[in-house]
Structure formats: C-alpha cells, structure tokens
Motif scaffolding. Structure first.
Motif, PDB file in Angstrom:
ATOM      1  N   ARG A  11       0.824  -1.210   0.000  1.00 47.89           N
ATOM      2  CA  ARG A  11       0.000   0.000   0.000  1.00 47.89           C
ATOM      3  C   ARG A  11       0.856   1.257   0.000  1.00 47.89           C
ATOM      4  O   ARG A  11       0.391   2.327  -0.337  1.00 47.89           O
ATOM      5  CB  ARG A  11      -0.932  -0.017   1.205  1.00 47.89           C
ATOM      6  CG  ARG A  11      -1.970  -1.136   1.130  1.00 47.89           C
ATOM      7  CD  ARG A  11      -3.045  -1.059   2.202  1.00 47.89           C
ATOM      8  NE  ARG A  11      -2.706  -0.244   3.346  1.00 47.89           N
ATOM      9  CZ  ARG A  11      -2.464  -0.691   4.583  1.00 47.89           C
ATOM     10  NH1 ARG A  11      -2.538  -1.967   4.830  1.00 47.89           N
ATOM     11  NH2 ARG A  11      -2.165   0.123   5.566  1.00 47.89           N
ATOM     12  N   SER A  12       2.128   1.122   0.393  1.00 44.71           N
ATOM     13  CA  SER A  12       2.989   2.304   0.477  1.00 44.71           C
ATOM     14  C   SER A  12       3.357   2.850  -0.902  1.00 44.71           C
ATOM     15  O   SER A  12       3.449   4.063  -1.087  1.00 44.71           O
ATOM     16  CB  SER A  12       4.252   2.002   1.282  1.00 44.71           C
ATOM     17  OG  SER A  12       5.078   1.077   0.600  1.00 44.71           O
ATOM     18  N   LEU A  15       0.546   4.925  -2.529  1.00 46.21           N
ATOM     19  CA  LEU A  15       0.427   6.159  -1.764  1.00 46.21           C
ATOM     20  C   LEU A  15       1.547   7.123  -2.143  1.00 46.21           C
ATOM     21  O   LEU A  15       1.297   8.306  -2.415  1.00 46.21           O
ATOM     22  CB  LEU A  15       0.461   5.867  -0.261  1.00 46.21           C
ATOM     23  CG  LEU A  15       0.463   7.093   0.652  1.00 46.21           C
ATOM     24  CD1 LEU A  15      -0.803   7.922   0.481  1.00 46.21           C
ATOM     25  CD2 LEU A  15       0.644   6.666   2.104  1.00 46.21           C
ATOM     26  N   THR A  57       2.802   2.936   5.343  1.00 47.47           N
ATOM     27  CA  THR A  57       2.080   4.054   4.720  1.00 47.47           C
ATOM     28  C   THR A  57       2.234   5.326   5.552  1.00 47.47           C
ATOM     29  O   THR A  57       2.355   6.418   4.988  1.00 47.47           O
ATOM     30  CB  THR A  57       0.585   3.716   4.537  1.00 47.47           C
ATOM     31  OG1 THR A  57       0.032   3.328   5.797  1.00 47.47           O
ATOM     32  CG2 THR A  57       0.393   2.603   3.519  1.00 47.47           C
ATOM     33  N   GLU A  63       3.689   8.835   4.138  1.00 47.45           N
ATOM     34  CA  GLU A  63       2.902  10.065   4.271  1.00 47.45           C
ATOM     35  C   GLU A  63       3.704  11.144   5.005  1.00 47.45           C
ATOM     36  O   GLU A  63       3.775  12.297   4.567  1.00 47.45           O
ATOM     37  CB  GLU A  63       1.610   9.745   5.023  1.00 47.45           C
ATOM     38  CG  GLU A  63       0.585  10.834   5.028  1.00 47.45           C
ATOM     39  CD  GLU A  63      -0.689  10.346   5.710  1.00 47.45           C
ATOM     40  OE1 GLU A  63      -1.037  10.921   6.753  1.00 47.45           O
ATOM     41  OE2 GLU A  63      -1.307   9.391   5.195  1.00 47.45           O
TER      42      GLU A  63
END
Length: 160
Positions: A23-24, A27, A134, A138
């Motif tokens: 998922r990183s 993102l 993630t 971010e």
C-alpha cells in the motif's frame, strides 16, 4: 517545477512474491503526483542491496529525476536498501535523511532506527529511502514535497 519524472520502488520480499499487498507504493506515487511530478506504477523488488541498486539504475536510466524507495531501511538482516542506494548516489543529503527520521520520531520512537539515505546522483537526480509503512511514506512526503521545487531547480544549476 516542470513535470519531472519520478519512480517509486517498493522493497519487500513478501510483496515481490505476491504474499502481501503493498500500500505504500501507490500512496507514494499519488503524493508525488500531487507534488507535480509524473509517476508511473510502483516497481516492486525483493529486499537486498543488488535488487535495490538494479531498480535504482533502471529508474535513473529511464529519465527519473526523483526516485523514492519504500521499505528495507530497518535493521533486519534483509534490510539492505541503504546499501543498494549508497553506490548509486554521488552526494548524500544527510540533513534531509535526518529531517525524515525526526518527523517519523515525532510519531513513533522507533523511527530513529531507520537507516534510510537521501542523496543526489552525478546525473542530477534525487534518491530518497523511506521506511515501508504508509504512515512513514505520508510523513516523509510531508517533509520532502515542499523541498522538491527548490531541490530539482538546484540540481540543474538554478540560482540560490
């Protein structure tokens, strides 16, 4: 800032084998697009210095001016992203790497264990290693995004 090309490289044994969904990377790609860069789909490679170095070289050969890695910055035996990065960059940016760790530490104490590097290549590209979560991506992009216009301008000889 012109629409410079960027590449996201996800470093994960489990994701590269299809055992986990990353998922990183998506993102990071989205946040780089939000910062005005052109980004393709993330590249996923297994942990290890050689796989990281090869992916970095391929991204740079394709014209990327910003290459962000996610994962492999910790202290487990397979975490070798910094070792794969060190031979690709020409000059380290230790202040940027420390700012990334400092921002992470404001959220989780173990962020200081990240060994991620930041640096520039002889060809004028920026390479930054981020941890694989993630949240770390971010937070790291929160530090990096405001610096990108000036940094990319400097890499092509812009005025101070």
């Amino acid at each position: 800032m012109d629409s410079a090309q960027a590449t996201v490289i996800v470093v994960s044994d489990r994701c590269s084998r299809g055992e986990a969904e990353d998922r990183s990377g998506p993102l990071a790609a989205g946040l780089l697009r939000d910062a005005g860069l052109t980004v393709g789909a993330p590249v996923v490679v297994p942990d290890g210095a050689d796989s990281v170095a090869a992916a970095l070289e391929a991204a740079l050969a394709s014209g990327s001016r910003v290459v962000l890695t996610s994962g492999g910055t910790g202290v487990t035996p397979r975490d070798q992203t910094p070792e794969g990065t060190r031979g690709v960059i020409d000059r380290e940016l230790p202040g940027l790497a420390e700012a990334l760790r400092r921002e992470g530490q404001a959220h989780v104490a173990t962020a200081v264990l990240s060994r991620g590097l930041a640096g520039v290549t002889a060809g004028g590209a920026l390479v930054v290693n981020l941890p694989g979560s993630t949240k770390a991506v971010e937070q790291g992009m929160g530090v990096l995004a405001p610096l990108l216009p000036h940094l990319l301008d400097q890499l092509v000889g812009g005025d101070h």
